[in-house]
Design an enzyme around this catalytic site. Structure first.
Site, mmCIF file in Angstrom:
data_model
loop_
_atom_site.group_PDB
_atom_site.id
_atom_site.type_symbol
_atom_site.label_atom_id
_atom_site.label_comp_id
_atom_site.label_asym_id
_atom_site.label_seq_id
_atom_site.Cartn_x
_atom_site.Cartn_y
_atom_site.Cartn_z
ATOM 1 N N PRO A 90 16.845 93.676 -3.662
ATOM 2 C CA PRO A 90 17.267 92.340 -3.209
ATOM 3 C C PRO A 90 17.146 91.301 -4.326
ATOM 4 C CG PRO A 90 15.202 92.991 -2.148
ATOM 5 C CD PRO A 90 15.673 94.170 -2.940
ATOM 6 N N GLU A 117 7.481 98.784 -0.208
ATOM 7 C CA GLU A 117 7.421 97.444 -0.829
ATOM 8 C C GLU A 117 8.339 97.343 -2.034
ATOM 9 O OE1 GLU A 117 6.062 94.471 0.050
ATOM 10 O OE2 GLU A 117 5.787 95.632 1.874
ATOM 11 N N ARG A 155 36.897 102.351 -3.458
ATOM 12 C CA ARG A 155 38.217 101.954 -2.935
ATOM 13 C C ARG A 155 39.046 101.209 -3.971
ATOM 14 N NH1 ARG A 155 38.989 97.307 -0.425
ATOM 15 N NH2 ARG A 155 40.152 98.169 1.315
ATOM 16 N N ASP A 170 43.516 92.040 -0.543
ATOM 17 C CA ASP A 170 42.243 91.812 0.147
ATOM 18 C C ASP A 170 41.608 90.487 -0.242
ATOM 19 O OD1 ASP A 170 42.191 94.152 1.573
ATOM 20 O OD2 ASP A 170 41.011 95.256 0.092
HETATM 21 N N1 SAM Z 1 9.421 93.786 -1.606
HETATM 22 C C1 SAM Z 1 10.806 93.771 -2.008
HETATM 23 C C2 SAM Z 1 11.253 92.344 -2.221
HETATM 24 O O1 SAM Z 1 10.881 91.506 -1.432
HETATM 25 O O2 SAM Z 1 12.027 92.072 -3.174
HETATM 26 C C3 SAM Z 1 11.685 94.392 -0.949
HETATM 27 C C4 SAM Z 1 11.555 95.859 -0.834
HETATM 28 S S1 SAM Z 1 12.665 96.542 0.352
HETATM 29 C C5 SAM Z 1 11.713 96.481 1.826
HETATM 30 C C6 SAM Z 1 12.713 98.227 -0.041
HETATM 31 C C7 SAM Z 1 13.928 98.692 -0.838
HETATM 32 O O3 SAM Z 1 15.111 98.436 -0.101
HETATM 33 C C8 SAM Z 1 14.132 98.005 -2.155
HETATM 34 O O4 SAM Z 1 13.351 98.603 -3.171
HETATM 35 C C9 SAM Z 1 15.618 98.190 -2.401
HETATM 36 O O5 SAM Z 1 15.905 99.449 -2.984
HETATM 37 C C10 SAM Z 1 16.176 98.189 -0.989
HETATM 38 N N2 SAM Z 1 16.778 96.891 -0.601
HETATM 39 C C11 SAM Z 1 16.347 96.075 0.377
HETATM 40 N N3 SAM Z 1 17.137 94.998 0.504
HETATM 41 C C12 SAM Z 1 18.116 95.132 -0.415
HETATM 42 C C13 SAM Z 1 19.246 94.343 -0.792
HETATM 43 N N4 SAM Z 1 19.515 93.174 -0.201
HETATM 44 N N5 SAM Z 1 20.056 94.799 -1.768
HETATM 45 C C14 SAM Z 1 19.795 95.959 -2.391
HETATM 46 N N6 SAM Z 1 18.731 96.742 -2.091
HETATM 47 C C15 SAM Z 1 17.900 96.354 -1.120
#
Ligand code: SAM
Length: 253
Positions: A90, A117, A155, A170
């Site tokens: 994220p 996490e 795509r 698109d």
């Molecule tokens: N503690 C992290 C933070 O707050 O930045 C979030 C960890 S999340 C619960 C677990 C995993 O989900 C991340 O390591 C990532 O690979 C994936 N993930 C969660 N949200 C995401 C997003 N918006 N985009 C891409 N990957 C995401």
């Protein structure tokens, strides 16, 4: 195009690989998707991929060793070639149509799916070449984001979609020959199909007229109008003609 997905849940991808676009792209040879179980790159009896965070706090963190080992194994398959490694996070740069377009030109890439996490920061610092987020929200794992990245990218690979033109029309797409500064397009125009009248709601007359020039103009204007109402940020970066600008001015009056 080849994707190597590193995950603790390879089975998660089963349904998307057996349906729709990804299935077709694999069947036609446009793409290869290889799933790698992170646990196979562990060296202990329990196949441990995570551990408690240093400094305390809730949750578990992916250990660096299995992730580095998995990527090293993939790199060793073609050591002479650069291998882009994307960590889904994220905290990464936002996935947009322009980013998908950029990725669609890459021959092979690795996608690392985090869980818990997150992933030991040394993976982001010293292994990943890119971090990508699919939006400003947090999911429990990187598997859905990896699937989104693959679908958005594949795509755009020429030949994958039956009708080449459909990606150009698109939302967010930049029409050929109309490059804008950083690759943003407009929102797509509204679409209708039969019946021409449904519950007293009629399809716009012009679409039934057979007049292609008027239909083109109507579509462009609806597209500009929708973008102006919903995503004015896109307009600021879109390639607009004089006529487009005049139409937008008339909307503001
Ligand atoms: N503690 C992290 C933070 O707050 O930045 C979030 C960890 S999340 C619960 C677990 C995993 O989900 C991340 O390591 C990532 O690979 C994936 N993930 C969660 N949200 C995401 C997003 N918006 N985009 C891409 N990957 C995401």
């Amino acid at each position: 195009m080849t994707f190597d997905v590193i995950t603790i849940f390879p089975e998660f991808f089963r349904s998307i690989l057996e349906h729709g676009l990804l299935k077709r792209a694999m069947a036609s040879g446009h793409t290869t998707i290889r799933l790698h179980d992170l646990r196979e790159f562990t060296d202990d009896r329990h196949h441990t991929v995570d551990d408690r965070p240093f400094g305390g706090g809730p949750g578990m963190v992916f250990k660096p060793e299995p992730v580095f080992r998995a990527v090293d194994a993939l790199r060793s398959e073609a050591p002479e070639k650069a291998l882009p490694v994307i960590l889904l996070s994220p905290q990464g740069r936002l996935l947009t149509q322009a980013v998908a377009e950029e990725l669609s030109h890459v021959e092979r890439l690795v996608l690392i799916c985090g869980r818990y996490e997150g992933v030991d920061e040394r993976v982001a610092e010293h292994l990943a070449t890119d971090e990508i987020s699919i939006g400003d929200f947090v999911l429990s794992g990187g598997e859905l984001p990896a699937a989104v990245v693959m679908e958005a990218t594949i795509r755009l690979v020429p030949g994958v979609l039956g009708n080449e033109e459909s990606t150009e029309q698109d939302s967010f797409a930049v029409a050929a020959g109309q490059p804008s500064a950083n690759g943003h397009g407009l929102l797509d125009c509204p679409h209708y199909t039969r019946p021409a009248e449904f519950r007293d709601w009629k399809v716009p007359e012009v679409l039934l007229s057979g007049n292609h020039q008027q239909i083109r103009q109507w579509r462009r204007r609806r597209s500009l109008e929708k973008t102006w109402k919903r995503r004015p940020d896109l307009l600021a970066e879109a390639a607009l003609s004089e006529e487009d600008r005049r139409w937008l001015e008339s909307l503001k009056m």
